[in-house]
Design a protein around this motif. Structure first.
Motif, PDB file in Angstrom:
ATOM      1  N   ILE A  10       0.886  -1.161   0.000  1.00  0.00           N
ATOM      2  CA  ILE A  10       0.000   0.000   0.000  1.00  0.00           C
ATOM      3  C   ILE A  10       0.924   1.212   0.000  1.00  0.00           C
ATOM      4  O   ILE A  10       1.636   1.444   0.984  1.00  0.00           O
ATOM      5  CB  ILE A  10      -0.896   0.054   1.251  1.00  0.00           C
ATOM      6  N   PRO A  11       0.976   1.950  -1.097  1.00  0.00           N
ATOM      7  CA  PRO A  11       1.794   3.167  -1.079  1.00  0.00           C
ATOM      8  C   PRO A  11       1.372   4.053   0.099  1.00  0.00           C
ATOM      9  O   PRO A  11       0.183   4.137   0.421  1.00  0.00           O
ATOM     10  CB  PRO A  11       1.481   3.826  -2.426  1.00  0.00           C
ATOM     11  N   THR A  12       2.338   4.681   0.734  1.00  0.00           N
ATOM     12  CA  THR A  12       2.042   5.433   1.958  1.00  0.00           C
ATOM     13  C   THR A  12       0.985   6.512   1.732  1.00  0.00           C
ATOM     14  O   THR A  12       0.114   6.703   2.574  1.00  0.00           O
ATOM     15  CB  THR A  12       3.312   6.052   2.567  1.00  0.00           C
ATOM     16  N   GLU A  13       1.035   7.206   0.599  1.00  0.00           N
ATOM     17  CA  GLU A  13       0.036   8.247   0.346  1.00  0.00           C
ATOM     18  C   GLU A  13      -1.349   7.639   0.146  1.00  0.00           C
ATOM     19  O   GLU A  13      -2.350   8.208   0.569  1.00  0.00           O
ATOM     20  CB  GLU A  13       0.436   9.124  -0.831  1.00  0.00           C
ATOM     21  N   SER A  14      -1.420   6.483  -0.501  1.00  0.00           N
ATOM     22  CA  SER A  14      -2.695   5.796  -0.673  1.00  0.00           C
ATOM     23  C   SER A  14      -3.249   5.363   0.680  1.00  0.00           C
ATOM     24  O   SER A  14      -4.445   5.496   0.948  1.00  0.00           O
ATOM     25  CB  SER A  14      -2.521   4.575  -1.579  1.00  0.00           C
ATOM     26  N   PHE A  15      -2.365   4.844   1.532  1.00  0.00           N
ATOM     27  CA  PHE A  15      -2.786   4.437   2.875  1.00  0.00           C
ATOM     28  C   PHE A  15      -3.382   5.627   3.622  1.00  0.00           C
ATOM     29  O   PHE A  15      -4.462   5.539   4.194  1.00  0.00           O
ATOM     30  CB  PHE A  15      -1.582   3.876   3.635  1.00  0.00           C
ATOM     31  N   LYS A  16      -2.670   6.742   3.573  1.00  0.00           N
ATOM     32  CA  LYS A  16      -3.124   7.942   4.280  1.00  0.00           C
ATOM     33  C   LYS A  16      -4.471   8.415   3.732  1.00  0.00           C
ATOM     34  O   LYS A  16      -5.371   8.759   4.492  1.00  0.00           O
ATOM     35  CB  LYS A  16      -2.069   9.034   4.145  1.00  0.00           C
ATOM     36  N   THR A  17      -4.629   8.395   2.429  1.00  0.00           N
ATOM     37  CA  THR A  17      -5.885   8.804   1.810  1.00  0.00           C
ATOM     38  C   THR A  17      -7.027   7.878   2.209  1.00  0.00           C
ATOM     39  O   THR A  17      -8.118   8.334   2.569  1.00  0.00           O
ATOM     40  CB  THR A  17      -5.745   8.828   0.276  1.00  0.00           C
ATOM     41  N   GLN A  18      -6.773   6.570   2.166  1.00  0.00           N
ATOM     42  CA  GLN A  18      -7.810   5.608   2.516  1.00  0.00           C
ATOM     43  C   GLN A  18      -8.211   5.728   3.986  1.00  0.00           C
ATOM     44  O   GLN A  18      -9.395   5.653   4.320  1.00  0.00           O
ATOM     45  CB  GLN A  18      -7.347   4.187   2.217  1.00  0.00           C
ATOM     46  N   PHE A  19      -7.244   5.921   4.858  1.00  0.00           N
ATOM     47  CA  PHE A  19      -7.552   6.027   6.285  1.00  0.00           C
ATOM     48  C   PHE A  19      -8.177   7.364   6.641  1.00  0.00           C
ATOM     49  O   PHE A  19      -8.889   7.461   7.636  1.00  0.00           O
ATOM     50  CB  PHE A  19      -6.309   5.762   7.132  1.00  0.00           C
ATOM     51  N   SER A  20      -7.933   8.398   5.844  1.00  0.00           N
ATOM     52  CA  SER A  20      -8.529   9.702   6.146  1.00  0.00           C
ATOM     53  C   SER A  20     -10.035   9.694   5.904  1.00  0.00           C
ATOM     54  O   SER A  20     -10.741  10.570   6.398  1.00  0.00           O
ATOM     55  CB  SER A  20      -7.862  10.807   5.325  1.00  0.00           C
ATOM     56  N   LYS A  21     -10.537   8.696   5.197  1.00  0.00           N
ATOM     57  CA  LYS A  21     -11.977   8.585   4.949  1.00  0.00           C
ATOM     58  C   LYS A  21     -12.727   8.079   6.178  1.00  0.00           C
ATOM     59  O   LYS A  21     -13.944   8.150   6.230  1.00  0.00           O
ATOM     60  CB  LYS A  21     -12.245   7.632   3.786  1.00  0.00           C
ATOM     61  N   PHE A  22     -12.001   7.551   7.144  1.00  0.00           N
ATOM     62  CA  PHE A  22     -12.632   6.951   8.305  1.00  0.00           C
ATOM     63  C   PHE A  22     -12.306   7.744   9.557  1.00  0.00           C
ATOM     64  O   PHE A  22     -11.168   8.129   9.777  1.00  0.00           O
ATOM     65  CB  PHE A  22     -12.151   5.503   8.484  1.00  0.00           C
ATOM     66  N   ILE A  72      -9.690  -2.622   1.536  1.00  0.00           N
ATOM     67  CA  ILE A  72      -8.489  -1.799   1.417  1.00  0.00           C
ATOM     68  C   ILE A  72      -7.918  -1.963   0.005  1.00  0.00           C
ATOM     69  O   ILE A  72      -7.874  -3.063  -0.529  1.00  0.00           O
ATOM     70  CB  ILE A  72      -7.438  -2.163   2.503  1.00  0.00           C
ATOM     71  N   ASN A  73      -7.513  -0.845  -0.592  1.00  0.00           N
ATOM     72  CA  ASN A  73      -6.907  -0.872  -1.918  1.00  0.00           C
ATOM     73  C   ASN A  73      -5.415  -1.134  -1.781  1.00  0.00           C
ATOM     74  O   ASN A  73      -4.737  -0.465  -0.996  1.00  0.00           O
ATOM     75  CB  ASN A  73      -7.140   0.458  -2.637  1.00  0.00           C
TER      76      ASN A  73
END
Length: 136
Positions: A15-27, A56-57
């Motif tokens: 999971i690229p770190t920026e993708s992780f941050k984006t996905q977790f910011s939705k919750f 999770i993407n």
């Protein structure tokens, strides 16, 4: 059939770190859910709080994007800038004020490790193959 399961359970995704941050910011990290899983050592159960993430993407080894389901046995390996690695159970991970927090043990889920998100250079997840299943 067992060989297929073993090969699938060993698949590691990134999971690229920026993708992780984006996905977790939705919750909202405050909205956690109490879950109960089986305890394969005592045939009892373990209660703990989980994040709200159902899917999770991720990126597979061929650089293909995939979406995988969160589960009680999904593990996350975080590599820090200094080369050290930490392993968490993915369903316990939260991102609060740019601090990654999560549990490294099913038997002591209230003991949580914290890592500044800026110290992370790589995030990988894989199905740990452990016999943990949600009971609720």
């Amino acid at each position: 059939m067992a060989l297929v399961f073993v090969m699938h359970s060993c698949t590691t995704y990134t999971i690229p770190t920026e993708s992780f941050k984006t996905q977790f910011s939705k919750f909202d990290s405050i909205q956690k859910r109490e879950r109960v899983i089986n305890n394969p050592l005592t045939y009892g159960t373990i209660k703990y709080m989980t994040n709200n993430i159902m899917m999770i993407n991720v990126i597979d080894k061929n650089n293909n994007p995939l979406t995988i389901r969160n589960s009680a046995s999904l593990e996350m390996r975080v590599t820090k800038k200094n080369g050290k690695k930490n392993i968490f159970y993915f369903d316990t991970v939260t991102l609060e004020n740019d601090i990654l927090k999560g549990s490294q043990s099913r038997f002591l889920p209230t003991i949580r490790k914290e890592i500044p998100f800026d110290d992370i250079i790589k995030i990988e997840i894989q199905e740990g193959g452990k016999n943990y299943n949600y009971q609720n």
